[in-house]
Structures are given as structure tokens and as C-alpha cells.
Design an enzyme around this catalytic site. Structure first.
Site, PDB file in Angstrom:
ATOM      1  N   TYR A  92       0.888  -1.091  -0.001  1.00  0.00           N
ATOM      2  CA  TYR A  92       0.122   0.014   0.130  1.00  0.00           C
ATOM      3  C   TYR A  92       0.857   1.286   0.023  1.00  0.00           C
ATOM      4  CZ  TYR A  92      -4.092   2.726   1.309  1.00  0.00           C
ATOM      5  OH  TYR A  92      -5.376   3.376   1.472  1.00  0.00           O
ATOM      6  N   SER A 187       1.322  -7.946   1.951  1.00  0.00           N
ATOM      7  CA  SER A 187       0.448  -6.661   2.497  1.00  0.00           C
ATOM      8  C   SER A 187      -0.414  -6.520   1.163  1.00  0.00           C
ATOM      9  CB  SER A 187       1.189  -5.417   2.721  1.00  0.00           C
ATOM     10  OG  SER A 187       0.333  -4.715   3.520  1.00  0.00           O
ATOM     11  N   GLN A 188      -0.675  -5.351   0.665  1.00  0.00           N
ATOM     12  CA  GLN A 188      -1.501  -5.096  -0.320  1.00  0.00           C
ATOM     13  C   GLN A 188      -1.241  -5.653  -1.538  1.00  0.00           C
ATOM     14  OE1 GLN A 188      -2.897  -1.124  -2.447  1.00  0.00           O
ATOM     15  NE2 GLN A 188      -0.920  -1.534  -3.166  1.00  0.00           N
ATOM     16  N   ASP A 273       0.487  -8.752  14.145  1.00  0.00           N
ATOM     17  CA  ASP A 273       0.464  -7.880  13.012  1.00  0.00           C
ATOM     18  C   ASP A 273      -1.030  -7.260  13.150  1.00  0.00           C
ATOM     19  OD1 ASP A 273      -0.164  -6.622  10.637  1.00  0.00           O
ATOM     20  OD2 ASP A 273       0.366  -8.480   9.223  1.00  0.00           O
ATOM     21  N   HIS A 303       3.692  -6.402  11.255  1.00  0.00           N
ATOM     22  CA  HIS A 303       3.380  -6.416   9.779  1.00  0.00           C
ATOM     23  C   HIS A 303       4.570  -6.498   9.079  1.00  0.00           C
ATOM     24  CE1 HIS A 303       0.591  -6.104   6.372  1.00  0.00           C
ATOM     25  NE2 HIS A 303       1.066  -4.893   5.989  1.00  0.00           N
TER      26      HIS A 303
END
Length: 322
Positions: A92, A187-188, A273, A303
Site C-alpha cells: 500500500y 500486504s496490499q 500484526d 506487519h
């Protein structure tokens, strides 16, 4: 923060309460059909980077709406035959960055394609260069509520479509082997990987790390960390629109793409996370339809997840598939 989500035993049993819309498949079939009405127009321009062990191509292809999307294709220097292909999606706020930021996969003898994420690329790394020319209704700053008024308008409809077209563009280059294609991302990028894994039926493998964009009903009420918090802050102002927002998000929930996954998969989760809570990752993992699946769990990580340790795990695991 120490453990805040479910215990490890509870994570093994957890299943998402997210319900797929009845027209989920029809929605995505129509979306991709419309995108493919535009010529893919994949262009690969060699660039001089100062790197001697790899050749890099500046790539442009037509994504959602025929909009130009950028990427880098990196192959080992002197490669002259079809190579296994790794397609990567980024986290992101990031973009494709600079070529020397992405040398891992080409160093294994594979071709590597990294997609720029439309409208992003200004929060970290070496930046991005892909615009998102589609407007939208009022939204909270960030990307999570752009177009949340309707599935047809939602930001990630464009991004996930770009992801499918990125696979098609990378496969169109003569140095890549379409039959040996894996999708990866964190992640994203992990969320996009899961979506692409559910929309592209013939991938050889996928590897999403600490994936975002999964199990929206739980994620939006469990963590107050951004980016999920963008949704809550939008609804804090736009009172009474929760049901409509969750309906839109249901078309983009990684849990539903996972239930359509047809490739071996290696997931990863981190138990501390707060950005992508482990229960939301396990929700997508449990839903993943292919029986050949594994998940690496990092007990005391946030994360960042497994970081270089997860990279090493992917290097070893992927040898069996591409």
C-alpha cells in the site's frame, strides 16, 4: 503490541463470516471481458541501469479501461529462452520503484515482472508512475473508500483488473514461459496476489505474505490501524452507510477470491500484526481452494512478518513449481 487476535489453536479453526455476492463471478467475468476489449498493447523498452547481471525493460500495458499501467520486466543478462516468471505486486502506497530495488527473483534465473499500482507510489520506495484517471464520490484520504458507493466504481476493481492484465502482459514477452508463472506480493501486494490467483485459472503457484484486503467484516472492526481504519473513519462521517459499504467490499474480499484459487499456495502471517490481523490472513488461507497450501507463521512479528526469512522460505518452496 503482544498477541491481540485469536490464539494459534483458534486461528486453525477460524472461518470468515464474509458472504460472497450471488453475482460475484458474473461481476468479475464482465469486468475482465470489458478490459480485454482493449488491446493489451504491451510494450517493452530496454533501459540502461548500470546493472550488468540483468536486463531491464520499462513496460507499459493497457489495464482497466485501457488505461496505461507501468511495470519493470527484469531478466538475467544474456537469457535466450523462455524463463519461469514471477509476477509481483507491491504494498500500500508504494509503486514499482527503481529497477535495482527488485533483483531477488531475476537472481534465481527467473524472469521478474513488478506492476506499478495505479494512483499510488508516493508513500515509500522509489516511487511510481501510473495515474488513476477515474474519478469517484467523496472518500476518506487514502484508497480504501474511493468509489465505495458501488462495486462498479470501487478503486480495487481497477487495481485487480490491472493485476490480471499484468500477468497477461508479462506472459506476452518471448523470454517468459506462460506455463511456469507464479504471483507473489506482501500486504496490499498479497491481497492483489490472492485476487489474481482467483481470477487467473492457470497459475503455477502463488505466495501472498501478510495479505491485506481479506475478511473485511472482521478486519474493519478488529484493528484501528490504517489502512483498514480508513473505512471506519469514512463510516464515522457517513453514518448509516455501513451495509452499503460492506456490500461493495464483498466483491473485493480476498476470502472469496481464495475460494476460487486453483494453484498451490504459500501464505504467511504474523501473530502481532495489527495492520493485517492474523485471523484475516487465516480466513483467506482456509478458504484457498487448492489442497496444496501452506502457511508460515511468525509469532512475535508485526506487519513486517517474516521479512528475509519468508523470502528464504519462498525461494525454497517455489523450486517445486517453477
Amino acid at each position: 503490541m503482544a498477541l491481540f487476535d485469536l490464539s494459534r489453536d483458534e486461528l486453525r479453526e477460524y472461518r470468515s463470516a464474509s458472504v460472497a455476492p450471488e453475482d460475484f463471478d458474473a461481476f468479475w467475468s464482465k469486468t475482465l471481458q470489458e478490459a480485454r476489449e482493449h488491446d493489451l498493447d504491451a510494450r517493452f523498452e530496454p533501459v540502461e541501469t548500470g546493472l550488468t547481471t540483468v536486463q531491464v525493460y520499462d513496460v507499459t500495458f493497457a489495464g482497466f479501461g485501457g488505461h496505461p499501467v507501468k511495470g519493470w520486466l527484469t531478466v538475467p543478462a544474456g537469457a535466450d529462452g523462455p524463463l519461469p516468471l514471477v509476477v509481483e505486486f507491491v504494498g500500500y502506497g508504494g509503486g514499482r520503484g527503481l529497477p535495482h530495488e527488485h533483483l531477488l527473483w531475476a537472481s534465481t534465473g527467473r524472469a521478474h515482472f513488478i506492476m506499478d499500482t495505479r494512483g499510488q507510489g508516493s508513500a515509500w520506495g522509489g516511487g511510481g508512475g501510473t495515474a488513476d484517471p477515474v474519478g469517484g464520490a467523496p472518500s476518506y484520504p487514502g484508497f480504501m473508500t474511493r468509489g465505495i458507493d458501488a462495486p462498479e466504481n470501487y478503486y480495487y476493481r481497477r487495481v485487480f483488473t490491472d493485476g490480471v492484465r499484468a500477468v497477461e502482459a508479462a506472459r506476452s514477452h518471448p523470454l517468459t514461459d506462460a506455463s511456469r508463472t507464479a504471483a507473489v506480493g506482501g500486504s496490499q501486494g498479497g491481497g492483489i496476489t490472492i485476487a489474481v490467483g482467483g481470477l487467473v485459472p492457470d497459475l503455477a503457484a502463488i505466495a501472498p505474505d501478510v495479505p491485506f484486503l481479506c475478511d473485511f467484516p472482521r478486519a474493519t472492526t478488529l484493528t484501528d490501524r490504517h489502512p483498514y481504519r480508513e473505512i471506519g473513519l469514512f463510516l464515522k462521517t457517513h453514518r448509516g452507510r455501513t451495509e452499503d459499504a460492506l456490500r461493495t467490499l464483498s466483491y473485493f474480499d480476498g476470502v472469496h477470491f481464495a475460494s476460487r484459487g486453483s494453484a498451490p499456495a504459500l501464505f504467511s502471517a504474523a501473530l502481532e500484526d495489527q495492520t493485517c490481523p492474523p485471523s484475516t490472513v487465516f480466513a483467506a488461507f482456509h478458504a484457498w481452494a487448492h489442497t496444496d497450501k501452506q502457511i508460515e507463521v511468525y509469532e512475535f512479528n508485526d506487519h513486517e512478518g517474516g521479512g528475509p526469512y519468508q523470502e528464504a522460505a519462498k525461494l525454497s518452496w517455489l523450486r517445486s513449481y517453477i
